[in-house]
Structure formats: structure tokens, C-alpha cells
Scaffold this active site. Sequence first.
Site, PDB file in Angstrom:
ATOM      1  N   GLN A   1      18.712 -84.976 -34.043  1.00 13.58           N
ATOM      2  CA  GLN A   1      17.379 -85.231 -33.496  1.00 13.58           C
ATOM      3  C   GLN A   1      17.172 -84.511 -32.162  1.00 13.58           C
ATOM      4  O   GLN A   1      16.059 -84.113 -31.831  1.00 13.58           O
ATOM      5  CB  GLN A   1      17.172 -86.737 -33.293  1.00 13.58           C
ATOM      6  CG  GLN A   1      17.117 -87.537 -34.581  1.00 13.58           C
ATOM      7  CD  GLN A   1      16.949 -89.013 -34.328  1.00 13.58           C
ATOM      8  OE1 GLN A   1      16.360 -89.406 -33.322  1.00 13.58           O
ATOM      9  NE2 GLN A   1      17.453 -89.839 -35.225  1.00 13.58           N
ATOM     10  N   CYS A   2      18.235 -84.366 -31.385  1.00 15.99           N
ATOM     11  CA  CYS A   2      18.131 -83.716 -30.073  1.00 15.99           C
ATOM     12  C   CYS A   2      18.372 -82.212 -30.205  1.00 15.99           C
ATOM     13  O   CYS A   2      19.090 -81.767 -31.102  1.00 15.99           O
ATOM     14  CB  CYS A   2      19.142 -84.314 -29.093  1.00 15.99           C
ATOM     15  SG  CYS A   2      18.885 -86.060 -28.766  1.00 15.99           S
TER      16      CYS A   2
END
Length: 690
Positions: free
Chosen positions: A553-554
Site C-alpha cells: 500500500q505504501c
Amino acid sequence: MSESPKALQFAPFSSFLDGGFWHQLCHNKLNVYGLDDSPKPLHGTYFNGDAEGMPCRMSLEHSSFDMETKTPSQCFRAEGNLYNRNTIDDFKTIDKKELLDKEGAEVWKAITSGAAIQNPGLLSRLMVLTFADLKKYHFYYWFGFPCVCPAEDFTIAQTLSMTQAFCQQELDELLENYVTYQSGPECASGYFTLVKDKSGSSFFDSLANTQKHLDAGEKVVFTFADPCTMPENPGWPLRSFLALISYHWGKQLRGEAVVMCFRYRSKAGQHDAGHSLVLKVNLSSMDDKSTCPRCVGWEKNERGKLGPRHVNLSASMDPARLAESAVDLNLKLMRWRLLPELDLDTVAKTRCLLLGAGTLGCNVARNLLGWGVRTITLVDNGRVSYSNPVRQTLFVFDDCRSVPGGRPKAEAAAESLKKIFPGVNAEGVSLSIPMPGHTITESAIEQTRADVARLAELVESHDVIFLLLDTRESRWLPTVMAAAMGKTVICTALGFDTFLVMRHGNQSYEPVPSPGPTQKLGQMITGDQLGCYFCNDVVAPGDSTRDRTLDQQCTVSRPGMSFIASALGVELLVSILQHPDKGRAPADTGNEEASDHPCPLGLVPHQIRGFLSRFQQIMPASRAFDKCTACCQKVIEEYRSGGFNFLLRVFNEPHFLEDLTGLTQMHQETAEAEIWDFDDEESFSSMEAS
């Protein structure tokens, strides 16, 4: 009354400069002179009505560089040159005597040619040698007031005060005549005559009529506006005046002239000239035209010695103006020596909208400041977390802990920009950008409508949009809006050890062929044919964070990636702004000669793709895709006509964009083609087996 002739001594000028002079010198050095150290015209003024005890002053201010400026009332003008050196060593080593002789020769030329009779202001001349340290705001300067001197000094035979030379009635008449004469144009030079005709009447007249009065046998008193307040000594302007008198009328006057040092004070409607002086002067021979006489005039410094002066204005100048000037210094130094055609005004006036105030947003903002951009708006919906400050250069530890959950990123970043440079117009906007694939519930529709309207307002009010967001789908709506409004877009994206920096094409929405792949060598794609960030996709953007782990996600990147990509994004923008075609500049792919390029900064690529593991960059270019889900003609037309209702379908219907643009049909045709290829191969194999 003097008992015997003695050498005439003159009160020298003292330079008096206000802060505006130095501000204007800084401005001219940065914006006009650059490295040009040729003489620059300037002027100063002096006054013959100072109170007793005041020095003989020559005043200069910000308007001294404008030769069209009118001389203030009751003041007198001196003109000359500014010699501004580029280095302190040049300031120190320049031949001071040669410089003074050069300026003094101008005075001598005006005397011998008779030009000073018609325009007596040529007798009052000044010069100033300067060096301006614009980093520290230290100024070194040395004034000169050049005058020519005879081989033997002028001597004074008699000194009278005004009250000794004239009765009260005569003095009153003189004052009245002086006020009348001063309102005319002739008196502005500060040199004139007092004439007493054969009938006994006295009046002031210009120097141009002197010969006529002398030939008529009338008494002529040579008069000048005297800035000196000393009881027995005249001011510096008399020095060149006596040279003029000696040269043209010395023989006719039999070596003796009467001179009036006219000093005029006016206060509360009361006029006074009683402190003026009347001198009987023994003239020296000045009729040799072959060479210019000896010149004097360098001002003494604070220690009473011949030498320059120094002033440190770093503490007194307005810090905000100092910062603004200093910010532009490096840019203007580039223009002086390397890129004289660099258009810094266009860069400074460009309004930049940064969508994303994280790692990329912070670094892009800092680079924009370095290029002198004055308007920066940052948009983000996040807060500063404890992991941010080490990677995101506009945040500090206090931004994480001062507010529960951290300060809003956009606001904290904008405030940090203002601390770095108070002259920047920085604004932080906390805003969520609606995205395809992220369903909008019924209860969230009104808030989403407001967010869309606010984003559209921001895009409309800025010139350049930077896409610096974390996810692919968050870039879709700004891309559509910018394309519909004809805005320049710079998109920057990071991988672990790869990055992409690209500009979106300035579409004209005319039909274009289905893309081809990457630009081939030797072909040039114009700016209105270039693709956007989504043009290489054959699927619509969707929720890229669903069912992903934290590391997925990052954006996990090597720490240096954001600095490299951010800097290239800003440099790409500046290159676009310097190109004659701006956003429609053709795409360079690295095969062109930068030296022959119309952009003074060099190439203007479409994309820059970097591979840090190999320390390599390439510059491909690709055409706009006629089925692009963000910038194709169908999407833009639907956005313009359908507005928020169109966007709501994009957000809530997963395949709406693909159906609209024809991608769904293209997928079906591709699948069918693959099936037919397979069947043909099977049939061929069967036939071969049989």
C-alpha cells in the site's frame, strides 16, 4: 576685509546617500547592469539654504539613476557617472587618477567649448566608484566631484558679507529678484550673474548674456548658488566657475572678478540672504587649450583621508526585501553570464498546484522556490506522521506531536515554505480527491460533490498541475480536469528503484491514430499529440490498495529517488516555460543537439524514465491514445457535458470508462483474434498429421 591676497580655499562636497539609493543600486545591478561595468549616468542635488553648521552636501537617492527626474524646488543639479565594479579587487585596483582625469576632462571640454556658458550645469559634475556585495549587503564607494585647477591658486583680495556689500533696501530688492529669477528655467543650473546697468538698476541674468553686458560696460557680479554655510569660505561649485570666468573673460576683467556666493534661507515666509558672501577674486590664467589642467575632487573618508567608504546595510534593510532579492540572485547570475535569454519573469509568475504534499510534494515545492516561483498551493488529505520528517523535507518532529494524529500535511508544508521564504504565496488545502474504483455511498455524495468542485476551482486558478499522489487512480480526476481546461501537467511517480517524470500533452481533441508504441528514432511528436499518464493503459484505473499488505500500500522507494524525480519534474517544467511553444513543444528523445535547440535550457522531453539500479535514464515519447480513459476526446466531452453525474458513474461503475472509451470492445476483438489464431494453428496441425 582681507589684509592681503591669500589662497582661496573651498569647502568640499560631502556625499549624502539615503537607503533608497542602495536599494535602487541593488535592483539595477541585478536587473539592468548584470556584468556590464561601463559608466552609467546618474545625478545628485545640492541646496544653498542649509542652516549654519551643516556640511556642503551632495544628496543622492533612488531617483538619482533616472536622468528624466525633475530637480526639486530650490535645489541644483550635478550630473555624472556611476562606475560599478564587479569585484572588490577591481574596485581597489582601478586607476583612480585616470578616472578623475577622465571626468575632469569633461568639465574642461565644457569650459573651452563654451557649452558651459549656455548650460552652466555642466560645471557641476560628480562621479561615484562602487562595489556592491549583494550576498552580504556591504557597499564600498568613493565619490569624486571633479574640478580643474589653474597652475597657480586663485587668490582672494577681499571678503565681504552681504550686509557689508549692500544696504538693506538693495538686499530686499535682491531677494525679491532672486525669488522671481529662481522660478525661471535658467536658475536651475545654480550659476548666473547679477548685473547692474548704467541706470543703476540691478537684476539677475543668465551666463549666456555675460559678454553682452561686459561689452556694454555694465557691472557684472558672477553669482552661484553656494551650498556652503562657512562664514568666510565658498563652496566647491565655485572652483569650476572661476575656471570658466578666467578662461573666457579673465583678460577682459584684467584678472579680477567679483563673485557672489548666494546663500538663501526661507522659513515661515521669511527670506534671508544676509549670510551670503561677496568676494573679490584674483584670477589665474586658464587660457591654454592644449592640455587639460590638473584635476582634483576625490572625497575624503570618515578618517579625513583620501580613500573609499564602506556601509553595511545587512541589518537595516528590510529582511523580507533582502530575502526576495537574495532568492533571485542565483537565477540572475545565470542570466548574466550563461543564459541571457532566460525568461525569469514567466517562471516567477507561474502558479503551481501540487497535488500531494508528501515526499514528492515537499521536494517539488523546494525546487520551485529555488527557481523563483512565487505562488504554490499544496493539496493533501493526510497528516504528518512520525515516519515523515526524515523523508519529507518540509516537516519537522513537532509537526507530528503538536496535534493528536499530526498536523495536516498541506497546511504544515505551506507554513514551512513561508518560514523558508516569506515572499512566497503558499497555501495548504486539506482535500480528498475522489477516485475511480472507490465507491461513493449515498451519504457521501454531497461531500464528494463539494470536493470535486473545490478541486476544479483549484485547477482552474493555477497554470501548472503537479501530480504527486500515492496511487494511480488518485491522478485520474486531476488529469481529466487539467485536459479539459488546457493546463500544463507534470506527473511524477516512484517505484522502488525506478521513477517516471512526464508532461501531459496539450490536446486539441482532434482524432489521432491508435497509439503506437514508444516513439521511434527520427520521428518528432508535437506537444498536442503527446500522451498522458494513463495513455499506455488498456484498463481503467481502479482501487490499487485493496487486498494489499502494508508494504504494497505504501510507496517504498530508495531514499534518493524522490529528490531525483522531484528535481527533474521542476526542471522539465522550467524548460517548457522557456520553450517558444510552451506546452506544445515537440518531444525530444535525446537524439537532438541541445546547442541548436530553441529552448535555452536544452531538450524538452515527453518522459524521463530512470533506473537507479543501473544509474540510467531514457527519454521515450508516445502519442496520445484515442481510447485513453483520462484524456481522450470522449472522456473530456462526457466530463464537460455530464459534470458530476458523469464522475459519479466513473466512481461507482467499475467498467464504465472501459465501455465508454471502447476498451471493452478492443479487449473482445483481441480475444477473438487470439481464438482464431489458435484454431488456424490446430487445423494446420491436423492437416499436416493426416
